[in-house]
Motif scaffolding. Structure first.
Motif, PDB file in Angstrom:
ATOM      1  N   ASN A  27     -30.117 -14.718  57.241  1.00 47.47           N
ATOM      2  CA  ASN A  27     -29.378 -15.908  57.628  1.00 47.47           C
ATOM      3  C   ASN A  27     -30.571 -16.419  58.515  1.00 47.47           C
ATOM      4  O   ASN A  27     -31.078 -15.678  59.129  1.00 47.47           O
ATOM      5  CB  ASN A  27     -28.258 -15.352  58.563  1.00 47.47           C
ATOM      6  CG  ASN A  27     -27.654 -16.575  59.470  1.00 47.47           C
ATOM      7  OD1 ASN A  27     -28.023 -16.397  60.115  1.00 47.47           O
ATOM      8  ND2 ASN A  27     -26.666 -17.000  58.598  1.00 47.47           N
ATOM      9  N   GLU A  71     -24.192 -25.164  62.329  1.00 45.90           N
ATOM     10  CA  GLU A  71     -23.821 -23.864  61.659  1.00 45.90           C
ATOM     11  C   GLU A  71     -22.664 -23.516  61.753  1.00 45.90           C
ATOM     12  O   GLU A  71     -21.715 -22.525  61.223  1.00 45.90           O
ATOM     13  CB  GLU A  71     -24.188 -22.509  62.753  1.00 45.90           C
ATOM     14  CG  GLU A  71     -25.671 -22.055  62.791  1.00 45.90           C
ATOM     15  CD  GLU A  71     -26.414 -21.229  63.184  1.00 45.90           C
ATOM     16  OE1 GLU A  71     -25.982 -21.197  64.366  1.00 45.90           O
ATOM     17  OE2 GLU A  71     -28.096 -21.440  63.092  1.00 45.90           O
ATOM     18  N   LYS A  72     -21.486 -23.774  62.668  1.00 45.67           N
ATOM     19  CA  LYS A  72     -20.531 -23.894  62.681  1.00 45.67           C
ATOM     20  C   LYS A  72     -19.604 -24.065  61.336  1.00 45.67           C
ATOM     21  O   LYS A  72     -18.471 -24.008  60.774  1.00 45.67           O
ATOM     22  CB  LYS A  72     -19.673 -24.954  63.645  1.00 45.67           C
ATOM     23  CG  LYS A  72     -18.551 -24.712  64.098  1.00 45.67           C
ATOM     24  CD  LYS A  72     -18.010 -25.504  65.569  1.00 45.67           C
ATOM     25  CE  LYS A  72     -18.180 -26.198  66.503  1.00 45.67           C
ATOM     26  NZ  LYS A  72     -18.120 -27.033  67.194  1.00 45.67           N
ATOM     27  N   ASP A 115     -19.382 -12.084  58.560  1.00 43.21           N
ATOM     28  CA  ASP A 115     -20.334 -13.651  58.930  1.00 43.21           C
ATOM     29  C   ASP A 115     -22.084 -13.379  59.787  1.00 43.21           C
ATOM     30  O   ASP A 115     -22.239 -12.498  60.866  1.00 43.21           O
ATOM     31  CB  ASP A 115     -19.811 -13.801  60.687  1.00 43.21           C
ATOM     32  CG  ASP A 115     -20.453 -15.110  61.533  1.00 43.21           C
ATOM     33  OD1 ASP A 115     -22.216 -15.525  61.348  1.00 43.21           O
ATOM     34  OD2 ASP A 115     -20.685 -16.420  61.984  1.00 43.21           O
ATOM     35  N   SER A 161     -25.712 -15.845  51.435  1.00 44.62           N
ATOM     36  CA  SER A 161     -26.543 -15.316  52.572  1.00 44.62           C
ATOM     37  C   SER A 161     -26.963 -13.765  52.035  1.00 44.62           C
ATOM     38  O   SER A 161     -27.485 -12.644  52.017  1.00 44.62           O
ATOM     39  CB  SER A 161     -25.983 -15.186  53.658  1.00 44.62           C
ATOM     40  OG  SER A 161     -23.832 -14.862  53.597  1.00 44.62           O
ATOM     41  N   HIS A 171     -12.475 -14.579  68.939  1.00 42.60           N
ATOM     42  CA  HIS A 171     -13.529 -14.309  68.470  1.00 42.60           C
ATOM     43  C   HIS A 171     -13.492 -12.699  67.869  1.00 42.60           C
ATOM     44  O   HIS A 171     -13.561 -11.864  68.702  1.00 42.60           O
ATOM     45  CB  HIS A 171     -15.249 -14.742  68.831  1.00 42.60           C
ATOM     46  CG  HIS A 171     -16.185 -14.462  68.007  1.00 42.60           C
ATOM     47  ND1 HIS A 171     -16.664 -15.255  66.577  1.00 42.60           N
ATOM     48  CD2 HIS A 171     -16.872 -13.539  68.208  1.00 42.60           C
ATOM     49  CE1 HIS A 171     -17.360 -14.763  66.468  1.00 42.60           C
ATOM     50  NE2 HIS A 171     -18.285 -13.740  67.015  1.00 42.60           N
ATOM     51  N   VAL A 197     -17.305 -11.201  61.965  1.00 40.05           N
ATOM     52  CA  VAL A 197     -16.418 -12.028  60.933  1.00 40.05           C
ATOM     53  C   VAL A 197     -16.633 -13.345  61.244  1.00 40.05           C
ATOM     54  O   VAL A 197     -16.071 -14.637  63.023  1.00 40.05           O
ATOM     55  CB  VAL A 197     -14.533 -11.277  62.025  1.00 40.05           C
ATOM     56  CG1 VAL A 197     -13.674 -12.099  60.645  1.00 40.05           C
ATOM     57  CG2 VAL A 197     -15.109 -10.015  61.697  1.00 40.05           C
ATOM     58  N   SER A 198     -15.987 -13.920  60.233  1.00 33.33           N
ATOM     59  CA  SER A 198     -16.516 -15.401  61.093  1.00 33.33           C
ATOM     60  C   SER A 198     -14.764 -15.853  59.504  1.00 33.33           C
ATOM     61  O   SER A 198     -14.157 -16.891  60.269  1.00 33.33           O
ATOM     62  CB  SER A 198     -16.965 -16.385  59.610  1.00 33.33           C
ATOM     63  OG  SER A 198     -17.264 -16.310  58.485  1.00 33.33           O
ATOM     64  N   ASP A 249     -23.551 -13.716  62.935  1.00 27.56           N
ATOM     65  CA  ASP A 249     -23.682 -12.983  63.902  1.00 27.56           C
ATOM     66  C   ASP A 249     -23.565 -11.770  63.623  1.00 27.56           C
ATOM     67  O   ASP A 249     -24.239 -10.917  65.098  1.00 27.56           O
ATOM     68  CB  ASP A 249     -21.902 -13.379  63.679  1.00 27.56           C
ATOM     69  CG  ASP A 249     -21.100 -13.244  65.604  1.00 27.56           C
ATOM     70  OD1 ASP A 249     -21.562 -13.501  66.602  1.00 27.56           O
ATOM     71  OD2 ASP A 249     -20.058 -12.538  65.692  1.00 27.56           O
ATOM     72  N   ARG A 286     -20.719 -23.722  58.994  1.00 29.21           N
ATOM     73  CA  ARG A 286     -22.133 -23.152  57.602  1.00 29.21           C
ATOM     74  C   ARG A 286     -22.775 -23.824  57.048  1.00 29.21           C
ATOM     75  O   ARG A 286     -23.408 -23.582  55.783  1.00 29.21           O
ATOM     76  CB  ARG A 286     -21.179 -22.081  56.700  1.00 29.21           C
ATOM     77  CG  ARG A 286     -19.659 -21.673  57.060  1.00 29.21           C
ATOM     78  CD  ARG A 286     -19.055 -20.691  55.778  1.00 29.21           C
ATOM     79  NE  ARG A 286     -19.045 -20.727  54.076  1.00 29.21           N
ATOM     80  CZ  ARG A 286     -18.485 -21.870  54.588  1.00 29.21           C
ATOM     81  NH1 ARG A 286     -16.621 -22.474  55.189  1.00 29.21           N
ATOM     82  NH2 ARG A 286     -18.033 -22.903  53.531  1.00 29.21           N
TER      83      ARG A 286
END
Lengths: 784, 173
Positions: A721, A617-618, A770, A664, A750, A754-755, A773, A620
Motif C-alpha cells: 500500500n 484514500e477514503k 485494510d 494490494s 473503526h 478493517v475497512s 491501516d 480507495r
C-alpha cells in the motif's frame, strides 16, 4: 466558436425539451385533477392549482432561457389565467380546462419541432391564436372576479384582484413605464407583491423549496459557465445573453416563491448583465467579480432557504450596494438601457392594452355563469393528449438517489443469493449438467444487471471540472498570474460518491499548483516560457481506474526545499539525502507540511495536500506525483471505478476468514526457515529475493487460534500500500471472488485494520482487511 | 413465530399511523426474555424482529460482550451477548438461544438472550423505579421493575444497554 455555441445550444435545447416533456406529463394529470376536484366539490383545490401554476411557470422560465418566444408567450398567459383562479373564487368552466389542455398540447407539439430545428419558427400563428383565446378568457374571468369583488368585499383574498385590474387599467391609460409585475417589480407594486407573497409563503412546501434550490443551483452553474466563457471572448455577446437569461429565470423563480433578497440581487445582477449583452458595458474584471459574487450569493441563499436558514442581511446590503454602484457607474449606458428597456416594456404592454379593452367590453356583457358542465369533448382531448405523451419518448428520467442506492443494495443481495444457490452444499458431489448450464446463464445475467445498476450511478466529471474554471479565474486574479485552464476528458464517468469525494482534493491541488507551482508572469518570461501559465485537468480511464490528472507547467517541486522543511519538522530522520525522489514528493502530503514562507489566505498552512490524500484514500484511490524541475508538476489522482464492488482474495486464519483486496496483493509464497530473521523487538523479517519485509501475523494481531504458528508452515502474502510492503502470515488462501463491500456497523466504530465487510456466498460475513491501516499500525508499534 | 407476528403488526402500525396512535399502541408494551432464569423486558418500540442464533463472525478489538457481526438478510449487524454485558457467566448457545434485533438511535443491534418469552402489557402504574442498590454490572441498565401479577420483570433501558460505556473502561482511563 459559432459551432461551439451551436453545440451548446443543442445541448440546452435537448435538455429543455426533455425537462419540458416531463413537466407536461406532470401538468396534464393535474389539469384533469383540477377539473375533477371542481366537479366534485364546486371549488378548486388550491394545491392542484398551485402545482399547475408552478409547472407552467417553470416551463415559461426555461423556454425563455432557450429563447422560445412562442412557448414563453403562451405559458405566460396561461399563468396569468391560473393566477386569477388562484387568487379568486372563480368558478371553473370547461372552456378553461380545454384551453389549458390546448396550451399544453400546443407546447408538446412545438417541442418535437424544437428538438429537430432548435427553434420554434412556424408556430407563431397558432401561438398567437392561443394567446388571444387565453387573453379573452382572462378578460372574461377577471371581469367576473371584479364583479364578485364588489358583491363580497369580505373575501379574504381581496387585495390582489383589484391590483390586476388596476394594472390593466393603468396600461390601457397609456403609462408604458409600468411593467407587468412578473417582469420586473417596480417600486409601486412591490408592496402589493409582498402581500401576495405573504399569502404564498403559507403554501411553499419543503419539496418546492428543494426543487427551487436545485434549479437555482443549476441555473447559477450555467450563468457562471457562460460568464467565464464570455470573459474569455468578450465579443461574443450571445454568452452574456445566456447568462442574462439564466439570471432572469432565477429572478422569476425567486419572485414566485417570495424570496425577496434573492429576487433583488438577481434583479440587479440581471441589469448589469443586460448592459453587458447590449455591449453598453465592457466586461472588466471588477464587473465580472461582482457578478460572480452575486451568483455565489444567490446559490448560497437558495441553499439556506432550503434548510430554512436566514440570509445574512449585511451581506445582502453590501452586495446590493456594489451592484447598484455598478449599475449607476456609467450613467449614459444605463440611460441607454433604460430606453431600450422601456421600448421593450411598451412592446410587451402594447397587446395588453388591447386586452384591457376586452375587459371593458366584457364588463358590459357580464357573464356570471358559474356552473361547470362536464364535457365529453374535453375529456377526449385530455385522453388524446395523454396518448401523445406516451408516444413521445424522453431520453432521461430523474430518479431519487435513494432509490438507486436501494436498487444497488438489492442487486448486491441478488449476486450473493445467486452464488448461494450455485454453491449450495446440498448439491455437492452431484452430477447436474442442466443445472450447471442454467446457473451459468443466471450468473451471466446477474453480472449484467449488476453492471447496469452500477452504470446508473455513474455521472460525468464535467460539472466538477467546470467548477474549477471559476476557481482558476478567481485565483488568477488574486495572484495576478495569467493562467490558461485546459480541460480534457470531462465526459469520463465515475460513481456519484466518487464525484462528491474528489471535488475538494481537486480544489486543493489546483490551488497549490497556482500558488506554488506556477511562477509569476515575469519569472516565466525570464525563464523563456509563455507568460501565461497553463493548468491542465484531464480525466481518463486506465485499467479499472479513473485517472484525474492535474498538470501545470510551473517550476516543479523542489527536492532540496522539501527535504529542508521535512527535516525542520522532523518528518524524516537524517538529512534525507538517501530518499528516493518519489519518497520526497510523498512528503508534501504530510499534515502540516508546507514549504510556503508565508501563509497566504489561499494556501501555505499545510492542510490542503493532507486533505487530498485523505479524501482519495477514503475512496480507495491513490495519488501519484510526477515532477520535473522548471518544467512542471503532474499530480495523478487514481481512483477505482466504483466503490461498491472489488475483487477480493479470501484467506483463512484458524476458523476466521478475511478478504484482502486483490489490488494490494503482490505475491504469495511459502518461506524457508533460513530466510527469516528476528529483530530484538520481536519483529520477524523475511528476505524475499533480497528485499527485507516485516511480517504481520494476522492471528496475533486479531488474537485468533490459527492452524499454523511457524512461518514456514503457513503462507506469506506480500501486500503493498502506498509503496510500503509487508508480509501477512495466514493459514491458507481460499480463492478469489468479486465481493460487494458493506460498511461495518457504525455501532462498532473503526476496527483496526478493517475497512468493511462482505457477505460471502454461504451467507456468512467476512471482514475486508485494510492493508494501509495494517501496515501503518505495524509501523506505529515499531516507532513506539 | 407468533411473537414475531405481533412485533410485525406493531411495526406496520408504526408505518401506517401518525405519531399519536403509534404512541398509543406501543406504549407500555414490552418484549420479555429470559437471562439466567431471570425475566427481563425491553420496550417493544425498539424491537425489529427475533431470529434464531446463527453463525457469528467475530470482529477484533471489540469489548467481550460484542460477539461479532451477523448477516441479517444482507444487512450486517453487530450482536451483543447480554449475559456478558451483565457479567453473568457465559453459556453455550443452544436451540433456545435467540437474537433479538433492536434499533436504537438508528443503529441495528442483535441481543443474544437465553430465550424469548412473550409480549406483555405493563402499564406505567405497575412499574416501580429500580431499587437504588448499585450492585453488579447489570443494574445500571435497568429502567424499572414491572409487576405482572406476582411476577416481576426487569425492564431494561435499551439506550443504556447499547451505548453506556463500561464502568471498568472509564476507570481504566
Amino acid at each position: 466558436m459559432s459551432s461551439i455555441i451551436n453545440d451548446e445550444k443543442q445541448e440546452f435545447v435537448s435538455e429543455f425539451v426533455n425537462s419540458s416533456r416531463e413537466l407536461l406529463d406532470d401538468v396534464e394529470p393535474q389539469i384533469i385533477a383540477l377539473e375533477k376536484s371542481s366537479d366534485a366539490y364546486g371549488e378548486l383545490d388550491p394545491e392542484i392549482l398551485n402545482t399547475i401554476f408552478r409547472l407552467f411557470h417553470t416551463l415559461k422560465g426555461t423556454a425563455a432561457f432557450v429563447d422560445l418566444q412562442t412557448i414563453t408567450s403562451v405559458t405566460h398567459e396561461a399563468e396569468t389565467l391560473l393566477d386569477i383562479f388562484r387568487k379568486e373564487k372563480v368558478s371553473l368552466q370547461t372552456e378553461h380546462i380545454d384551453l389549458l389542455c390546448r396550451t399544453s398540447d400546443f407546447i408538446r407539439n412545438i417541442l418535437d419541432t424544437v428538438e429537430s430545428q432548435l427553434d420554434d419558427k412556424g408556430f407563431e400563428n397558432i401561438a398567437s391564436e392561443i394567446v388571444v383565446d387565453l387573453k379573452n378568457t382572462i378578460a372574461a374571468v377577471s371581469l367576473e372576479t371584479g364583479g364578485g369583488q364588489k358583491l363580497s368585499p369580505g373575501n379574504f383574498n381581496g387585495g390582489a384582484a383589484p391590483a390586476t385590474v388596476k394594472a390593466a387599467v393603468d396600461k390601457s391609460a397609456g403609462s408604458p413605464v409600468e411593467k407587468p409585475s412578473t417582469e420586473k417589480p417596480s417600486a409601486e407594486n412591490f408592496e402589493e407583491e409582498n402581500n401576495f407573497e405573504e399569502e404564498l409563503k403559507l403554501i411553499i412546501t419543503p419539496e418546492m423549496k428543494a426543487r427551487f434550490t436545485q434549479e437555482t443551483g443549476e441555473l447559477c452553474e450555467e450563468a457562471e459557465l457562460m460568464l467565464l466563457a464570455f470573459e474569455r471572448v468578450p465579443d461574443n455577446l450571445e454568452l452574456a445573453a445566456n447568462a442574462f437569461r439564466a439570471l432572469h429565470s432565477i429572478k422569476g423563480n425567486a419572485g414566485f416563491f417570495g424570496f425577496i433578497e434573492l429576487e433583488k440581487i438577481s434583479h440587479s445582477t440581471e441589469n448589469i448583465l443586460d448592459s453587458l449583452r447590449n455591449g453598453a458595458k465592457q466586461p472588466d474584471k471588477n464587473i465580472m467579480s461582482v457578478i460572480l459574487t452575486s451568483i455565489d450569493y444567490i446559490r448560497n441563499g437558495a441553499k439556506k432557504i432550503n434548510v430554512n436558514a436566514s440570509i445574512d442581511a449585511g451581506e445582502t446590503a453590501t452586495l446590493a450596494a456594489a451592484l447598484e454602484s455598478l449599475n449607476n457607474e456609467n450613467i449614459n449606458s444605463t440611460k441607454k438601457d433604460n430606453n431600450s428597456l422601456s421600448d421593450k416594456v411598451s412592446a410587451i404592454i402594447g397587446p395588453e392594452g388591447a386586452e384591457s379593452d376586452d375587459i371593458k367590453n366584457g364588463l358590459e356583457s357580464e357573464n356570471s355563469d358559474g356552473q361547470i358542465r362536464p364535457n365529453d369533448a374535453g375529456a377526449k382531448d385530455i385522453q388524446k393528449s395523454s396518448a401523445a405523451s406516451m408516444a413521445s419518448t424522453s431520453q432521461f428520467i430523474r430518479i431519487d438517489t435513494e432509490k438507486l442506492d436501494s436498487l444497488l443494495d438489492l442487486v448486491g443481495e441478488m449476486v450473493i443469493a445467486e452464488s448461494m444457490v450455485a454453491n449450495c452444499p446440498d448439491l455437492k458431489g452431484l452430477q447436474l449438467e442442466k443445472f450447471e448450464k442454467a446457473i451459468h446463464h443466471l450468473n451471466k445475467i446477474t453480472r449484467d444487471i449488476q453492471e447496469t445498476a452500477l452504470a446508473m450511478r455513474m455521472i460525468p466529471l464535467s460539472s466538477t471540472f467546470h467548477k474549477m474554471e471559476r476557481l482558476v479565474r478567481d485565483l488568477s486574479n488574486k495572484f495576478n498570474k495569467k493562467i490558461k485552464l485546459e480541460i480534457a476528458g470531462e465526459e469520463t464517468e465515475v460513481d456519484k460518491t466518487i464525484i462528491e469525494q474528489i471535488s475538494d482534493p481537486l480544489v486543493h491541488v489546483i490551488r497549490n499548483s497556482i500558488d506554488h507551482g506556477l511562477e509569476s508572469n515575469e519569472e516565466r518570461v525570464k525563464a523563456g516560457k509563455p507568460s501565461a501559465g497553463t493548468i491542465r485537468i484531464e480525466a481518463k480511464h486506465s485499467a479499472g481506474e479513473v485517472w484525474i490528472i492535474i498538470e501545470d507547467d510551473g517550476r516543479g517541486l523542489n527536492r532540496e526545499k522539501i527535504i529542508k522543511k521535512a527535516v525542520e519538522n522532523s518528518l524524516i530522520k537524517g538529512d534525507g539525502s538517501e530518499l528516493k525522489d518519489e519518497e520526497v514528493w510523498k512528503l508534501i502530503f504530510e499534515p502540516g507540511f508546507s514549504t510556503a514562507e508565508k501563509v497566504s489566505n489561499i494556501s501555505g498552512r499545510g492542510v490542503g495536500m493532507d486533505v487530498v490524500r485523505r479524501n482519495i484514500e477514503k475512496i480507495r484511490g491513490r495519488v501519484d506525483i510526477k515532477t520535473q524541475k522548471d518544467a512542471g508538476t503532474m499530480i495523478i489522482l487514481r481512483i477505482p471505478l466504483t466503490l461498491a464492488i472489488i475483487d477480493g482474495m479470501e484467506i483463512k486464519v484458524g476458523s476466521a476468514r478475511y478478504i484482502i483486496p486483490i489490488g494490494s496483493i503482490r505475491q504469495s509464497f511459502k518461506t524457508m526457515h533460513d530466510k527469516i530473521s528476528h529483530t530484538p523487538d520481536g519483529t520477524e523479517i523475511v528476505n524475499v529475493r533480497g528485499e527485507l519485509l516485516p511480517v504481520i501475523r494476522l492471528h496475533d494481531m486479531y488474537n485468533i487460534k490459527s492452524l499454523y504458528t511457524k512461518l514456514e508452515e503457513g503462507l506469506l502474502i506480500i501486500v503493498e500500500n502506498n509503496e510500503k510492503k509487508c508480509c501477512l502470515f495466514v493459514d491458507e488462501l481460499i480463492g478469489q471472488q468479486q465481493i460487494v463491500i458493506k460498511g461495518l456497523s457504525n455501532y462498532l466504530g473503526h476496527v483496526r485494520g478493517v475497512s468493511g465487510c462482505a457477505i460471502m456466498g454461504d451467507g456468512e460475513v467476512s471482514l475486508i482487511l485494510d492493508i494501509g491501516d495494517l501496515i501503518s499500525s505495524v509501523e506505529l508499534s515499531a516507532t513506539a | 413465530m407468533s411473537i414475531n407476528e405481533k412485533i410485525r403488526n406493531n411495526n406496520t402500525m408504526l408505518d401506517d399511523d401518525m405519531d399519536e396512535e403509534m404512541e398509543d399502541t406501543q406504549e407500555d408494551k414490552y418484549l420479555t426474555f429470559v437471562l439466567n432464569r431471570e425475566e427481563y423486558g425491553i420496550e417493544i418500540k425498539h424491537v425489529i424482529e427475533i431470529i434464531g442464533i446463527q453463525n457469528i463472525t467475530s470482529v477484533p478489538d471489540m469489548p467481550h460482550y460484542i460477539k461479532g457481526v451477523i448477516n441479517l438478510r444482507g444487512k450486517v449487524i453487530p450482536v451483543m451477548d447480554v449475559r456478558i454485558r451483565f457479567n453473568i457467566n457465559e453459556q453455550a448457545y443452544n436451540e433456545r438461544t435467540c437474537i433479538i434485533v433492536i434499533t436504537v438511535s438508528e443503529q441495528l443491534v442483535g441481543l443474544i438472550v437465553d430465550e424469548v418469552s412473550e409480549v406483555l402489557d405493563i402499564p406505567k402504574t405497575n412499574v416501580e423505579p429500580s431499587p437504588k442498590v448499585n450492585r453488579g454490572e447489570g443494574s445500571k441498565f435497568v429502567q424499572g421493575m414491572g409487576k405482572v401479577g406476582d411476577a416481576v420483570k426487569i425492564l431494561l433501558n435499551a439506550d443504556k444497554l447499547l451505548f453506556e460505556e463500561d464502568l471498568e473502561k472509564i476507570a481504566a482511563l
